[in-house]
Write an enzyme that holds these catalytic residues in place. Structure first.
Site, PDB file in Angstrom:
ATOM      1  N   LYS A 150       0.837  -1.202   0.000  1.00  0.00           N
ATOM      2  CA  LYS A 150       0.000   0.000   0.000  1.00  0.00           C
ATOM      3  C   LYS A 150       0.872   1.252   0.000  1.00  0.00           C
ATOM      4  CE  LYS A 150      -1.791   1.695   4.013  1.00  0.00           C
ATOM      5  NZ  LYS A 150      -1.492   3.145   4.139  1.00  0.00           N
ATOM      6  N   ASN A 151       1.859   1.262   0.892  1.00  0.00           N
ATOM      7  CA  ASN A 151       2.658   2.487   1.050  1.00  0.00           C
ATOM      8  C   ASN A 151       3.646   2.717  -0.082  1.00  0.00           C
ATOM      9  OD1 ASN A 151       1.246   3.003   3.341  1.00  0.00           O
ATOM     10  ND2 ASN A 151       2.915   2.581   4.769  1.00  0.00           N
ATOM     11  N   CYS A 189      -5.989  12.979  13.060  1.00  0.00           N
ATOM     12  CA  CYS A 189      -6.042  11.567  12.692  1.00  0.00           C
ATOM     13  C   CYS A 189      -5.940  10.770  13.979  1.00  0.00           C
ATOM     14  CB  CYS A 189      -4.868  11.248  11.780  1.00  0.00           C
ATOM     15  SG  CYS A 189      -4.733   9.525  11.361  1.00  0.00           S
ATOM     16  N   ARG A 214      -0.137  14.265  13.203  1.00  0.00           N
ATOM     17  CA  ARG A 214       0.300  14.095  11.821  1.00  0.00           C
ATOM     18  C   ARG A 214       0.347  15.404  11.032  1.00  0.00           C
ATOM     19  NH1 ARG A 214      -1.733   8.260   9.612  1.00  0.00           N
ATOM     20  NH2 ARG A 214       0.269   8.342   8.591  1.00  0.00           N
ATOM     21  N   ASP A 219       4.218   0.358  11.968  1.00  0.00           N
ATOM     22  CA  ASP A 219       3.025  -0.250  11.370  1.00  0.00           C
ATOM     23  C   ASP A 219       2.874  -1.733  11.746  1.00  0.00           C
ATOM     24  OD1 ASP A 219       2.409   2.171  10.283  1.00  0.00           O
ATOM     25  OD2 ASP A 219       2.919   1.668   8.216  1.00  0.00           O
ATOM     26  N   ARG A 248      -8.823  -0.568   4.430  1.00  0.00           N
ATOM     27  CA  ARG A 248      -7.976   0.475   3.843  1.00  0.00           C
ATOM     28  C   ARG A 248      -6.621  -0.097   3.451  1.00  0.00           C
ATOM     29  NH1 ARG A 248      -6.718   5.026   7.447  1.00  0.00           N
ATOM     30  NH2 ARG A 248      -5.423   5.409   5.628  1.00  0.00           N
TER      31      ARG A 248
END
Ligand code: UD1
Length: 431
Positions: free
Chosen positions: A30-31, A129, A134, A319, A411
């Site tokens: 994803k990133n 968030c 952030r 993460d 997500r």
């Protein structure tokens, strides 16, 4: 982050005491996919991105690109990957609206490319968030260093560089992944040389730089903390394959560890992509073996307590912090986790506690006293990675766990029911 539509009401039911045993095809990261999609804006030619994961965040980035005027076509190659053909030859709106940015903060990644190629853009400020404040101040500082004028009005960042960006030297006061990516993309089309110091070293940053070089950019040093970019006038089209998702791989490795199982994580060199994680999880009792095309993660039958501190690559990834905590809840002793990246990323503690975990939090430090077992409970997902930590806890627990607010999970994790089914594990989604 804000979920939407009927997805808001979906839940997942997890029968406890299941063993994760099998093969997991790891999707594209994803990133990595998100900055690569934004990078499409740097060229008017056709870009082909392969191994794009089917995720809500990818859909959000595509709807942002669609708003901006990028044409694209998606071909589904498998349940886990698509090839997307994109072309930014008719861009007519240099704006990222609040509606989209509030759903996904990584929308800020269009700032650098829009500014570099079109000399102006407006990007909504992301706002708060769940996992922390952030801010995007470093992105803005970096664009200013490249010669852009930046102003804030009506909740939007307005950036301009009508005479083009100029190469610069910029040192990040703290390492920022998307900040580095934005600067690399902007500097790729700037006039002259840019030197980035204290740049992020994450594999996803390397993937972006590799793709841009294939498009004709002149970037060196990526993977180290000093990146040099010699600006070029244009970038051309490319056919590029997204790097596999090391966070997804680490998550399924923990699934094997917490359930006394064994998974073959297929599709990448995860030992290299997760150096510190593999070292720490080995101390925690997992056994890693290199196999053809991937890495095997197997439980040794014991979970040992360990101490973890999250830090930028090659350190322990933030993460994977929540998922690691789920494992350590049932370790034979006391573990410590220190979250160094995000100031509010321990929200899963309260949910794990509802399942019988014994965790004491002081600021961004969690002391985890191992318990003999977890117990199933209704819990809710607070953010993307936290949601999977609760799935993991649910698989190991006695009884049934029902996870609410599953949209967080979607997500960033693709086809989890299918991937678990391939490992003999059943989880059910319902409304
Ligand atoms: C990226 C990842 C995210 C991961 C994080 C840290 C993507 C799309 N997301 O997020 O999954 O958790 O890296 O590995 O790649 N900061 C500032 N000002 C800024 C930017 C960041 O103070 O302008 C701070 C943040 O508050 C945080 C730290 O820097 O404390 C690191 O954040 P950063 O690396 O920028 O995270 P993201 O790129 O948003």
């Amino acid at each position: 982050m804000v979920g939407h539509g009927k997805k808001m009401t979906e839940k997942i039911k997890i029968q406890g005491r299941q063993i994760v045993n099998g093969v997991v095809p790891i999707s594209g990261a994803k990133n990595a996919a998100l900055p690569l999609l934004a990078a499409v804006l740097l060229s008017s030619e056709k870009v082909l991105l392969r191994n794009v994961p089917p995720l809500e965040d990818v859909k959000t980035m595509l709807s942002l690109l669609d708003d901006i005027g990028v044409r694209f076509h998606t071909r589904v190659d498998s349940p886990y990957a698509s090839t997307i053909e994109l072309q930014a030859d008719a861009v007519n709106d240099f704006k990222a609206s609040y509606d989209i940015v509030k759903r996904m903060r990584a929308s800020i990644l269009v700032l650098g490319p829009l500014l570099a190629r079109f000399g102006e853009c407006s990007v909504s400020l992301p706002g708060g968030c769940a996992i922390g404040v952030r801010p995007v101040d470093l992105h803005l500082q970096g664009m200013k260093a490249l010669g852009a004028t930046v102003s804030l009005k009506d909740g939007y960042i307005h950036a301009r560089s009508l005479h083009g960006l100029r190469g610069t030297e910029y040192e990040f006061p703290i390492s920022s992944v998307t900040g580095t990516e934005n600067m690399i993309m902007a500097a790729a089309l700037a006039d002259g040389k840019t030197i980035l110091k204290n740049a992020a070293r994450e594999p996803e940053v390397i993937d972006l730089a590799n793709c841009l070089n294939k498009m004709g950019a002149c970037i060196s040093g990526h993977g180290s903390s000093i990146i040099e970019i010699d600006g070029v006038a244009n970038l051309h089209g490319v056919d590029y394959t997204v790097v596999p998702d090391r966070i997804e791989a680490g998550t399924y490795a923990i699934a094997a560890g917490i359930t006394n199982g064994c998974v073959d994580l297929m599709g990448g060199n995860f030992r290299e992509l997760l150096p510190h994680f593999v070292e720490k999880m080995t101390q925690a009792g997992l056994i890693f073996t290199d196999i053809e095309g991937g890495l095997r993660a197997e439980s040794s039958g014991r979970i040992y307590p360990i101490d973890i501190e999250t830090s930028p690559f090659p350190g322990y990834p933030t993460d994977l912090q929540a998922q690691s905590m789920a494992l350590l809840c049932i370790a034979a002793g006391t573990s410590n986790i220190h979250e160094n990246i995000w100031e509010n990323r321990l929200m899963h503690v309260a949910e794990l506690a509802r399942m019988g975990a014994n965790i004491k939090v002081t600021n961004t430090h969690a002391c985890i006293y191992g318990v003999d077992k977890l117990l199933g409970a209704p819990v809710y997902a607070t953010d993307l990675r936290a949601s999977f930590s609760l799935v993991l806890a649910g698989l190991a627990a006695e009884g049934v766990t029902v996870l609410d607010r599953v949209y967080h999970l979607d997500r960033g994790y693709s086809k989890i029911e299918k991937k678990f089914a391939g490992c003999g594990v059943k989880i059910e989604r319902f409304r």
